[in-house]
Design an enzyme around this catalytic site. Structure first.
Site: not given
Ligand code: ADP
Length: 471
Positions: A158, A365
């Protein structure tokens, strides 16, 4: 496609299947697939237990089986905080400077992968398809094979895959890469990640690459790029119904005609948050007419708070936000709003919908699902503008966003200016193009293509690869 009898997904953390905590992109994508295939989800339970008291828990929820294992504190510290998050995560995001390797952490990582293999091996049926997720579990297939597993086993990374020059700085990287050859299929988020893996195999492992087939260490493995997506309709619905709709109206009221720029990220140094806040400051400096007219809302729940680099980073970010508020703020206008917690997905969708601009500017990312969620939450008749880092995997597909270099504060400030001034026609046009790509590469396509590719790999001959990577 012939349906496998059962799909078995393995990830560091398994569950929960329902509720707000199941909100992450990986969980959403996986649970959908497991329900469809009537599968098993195996991973850490989220619980720490005393040595000798760790247990395997098993429950059936909504058509799938959740099997989870406790870890001891020592294993959890070494495997999760130590090797996975303190060493592999920064390295995979090209941050050699933050990579901290300790031999005991590697030992714990091996031990946990070995425990996972031991427990999971007992639950496997001969014709299961096994899908292992992410860098916590690189050597899992090798450990399973050592115990005689013959099932088809696929691995999906991922995160990004780093260049060979960076990967080679990791002590024992050759062991990790070698262990990958116990899989039948290795999937990456983007073609550049796949190309860097191929390059590493050619240059550092003396292997060969022909099409998607990679040969090294006396084994062949199929490889491919499988960009992960989201459930587009579902996220759109979140923004336009029930609590999402309510949050949208509350937010609009609170904004009182001001434009909101939103950032939503785990608090992680890979997300480029400090540079983003600084770029917003630069924008305010260059655009006095925007003072009082624009708010930057950063939602950033704490993650991996046990690790020093994360704690330091959090304090730096708080200082940077306070600095901008102190410098530019007025008694009736606070430029940077900063929420340090996770929010329910519906709330997030409503906030995205209410935001004129999203700043998604990671310095590196894997994919970045937030960029996709922001686009899905927009009103097509009056959509907001996505400003996206060129170094997010999502930039490979989302060329209709305003693409920026997250290391270039001036370019980001200019993009903010361009986004705020963008005519409706152009916003609609860019949004329509982005939505086409979201639909084309949604989460269902991601999992179906991976499962189909894994099913199509050649059956393993008895004994082949049994000892790969465990030396
Ligand atoms: P990573 O896997 O590195 O955290 P991604 O953008 O691929 O980054 O996925 C992050 C996931 O977590 C997304 O589905 C996003 O909506 C969720 N997310 C990120 N920040 C928050 C938050 N503050 N509250 C709830 N969900 C969150």
């Amino acid at each position: 496609m012939k349906r496998p009898r059962r799909l078995v997904a393995v990830s560091n953390r398994a569950g929960p299947v329902k509720g707000a905590a199941a909100a992450g992109g990986l969980a959403v994508g996986l649970v959908g697939a497991l329900r469809e295939y009537g599968g098993l989800w195996f991973g850490w339970s989220g619980r720490v237990a005393a040595p000798g008291k760790t247990r395997l828990h098993s429950e059936k929820i909504e058509g799938l089986t959740l099997a989870t294992l406790d870890l001891t504190q020592k294993d959890f510290d070494g495997y999760y905080n130590g090797l996975a998050n303190g060493c592999l995560w920064p390295l995979l995001h090209f941050r050699m400077d933050l990579t901290h390797f300790e031999r005991e952490h590697l030992d714990a990582y091996r031990r946990v992968n070995d425990q996972f293999a031991r427990q999971l091996g007992r639950l496997l049926r001969p014709d299961d398809l096994v899908w292992v997720h992410d860098f916590h579990l690189f050597p899992l297939a090798a450990e399973l094979r050592r115990r005689g597993a013959r099932q088809k086993i696929g691995f999906f990374l991922h995160t990004p895959f780093p260049p060979t020059e960076i990967l080679s700085t990791l002590p024992q990287h050759d062991w990790i890469v070698r262990s990958l050859f116990a899989y039948d299929l290795i999937g990456f988020q983007t073609k550049p990640d796949l190309a860097r893996f191929h390059d590493h195999i050619r240059r550092a492992a003396g292997g060969r690459v022909q099409g998607g087939v990679v040969s090294a260490f006396g084994r062949e493995v199929q490889t491919g790029a499988f960009p992960i997506g989201i459930d587009v309709e579902e996220f759109h619905r979140f923004a336009f119904t029930a609590s999402g709709e309510r949050e949208f109206h509350r937010m609009r009221k609170a904004l009182a005609g001001r434009d909101q720029i939103i950032g939503v990220d785990r608090l992680d140094y890979s997300k480029g948050l400090l540079r983003r806040v600084a770029a917003f400051g630069r924008y305010l400096e260059a655009n006095p007419q925007a003072h009082g007219q624009v708010i930057f809302l950063q939602v950033a729940p704490v993650s991996r708070g046990m690790i020093t680099s994360y704690r330091e980073f959090r304090h730096e970010l708080e200082r940077a936000a306070a600095h901008i508020n102190g410098r530019f703020g007025r008694f009736d206008w606070t430029p940077v709003h900063y929420l340090n917690r996770a929010l329910p997905r519906r709330t997030l969708a409503g906030l995205h919908r209410a935001s004129r601009i999203a700043l998604v500017t990671p310095v590196r990312d894997g994919m970045n699902l937030v960029a996709k969620e922001y686009v899905a939450a927009q009103d097509p008749a009056d959509p907001g503008v996505l400003i996206l880092s060129r170094f997010a995997g999502a930039a490979q597909q989302m060329g209709a966003a305003l693409l920026v270099n997250p290391f270039d504060g001036e370019e980001m400030a200019l993009a903010l200016h361009q986004a705020r001034a963008m005519p409706l026609e152009e916003r609609r046009n860019r949004h329509a193009r982005l939505m086409r790509c979201l639909h084309e590469y949604d989460v269902k396509r991601w999992r179906d293509e991976f499962v189909a590719a894994l099913s199509a790999t050649r059956a393993r001959r008895t004994g082949a690869g049994a000892a790969i990577g465990t030396a």
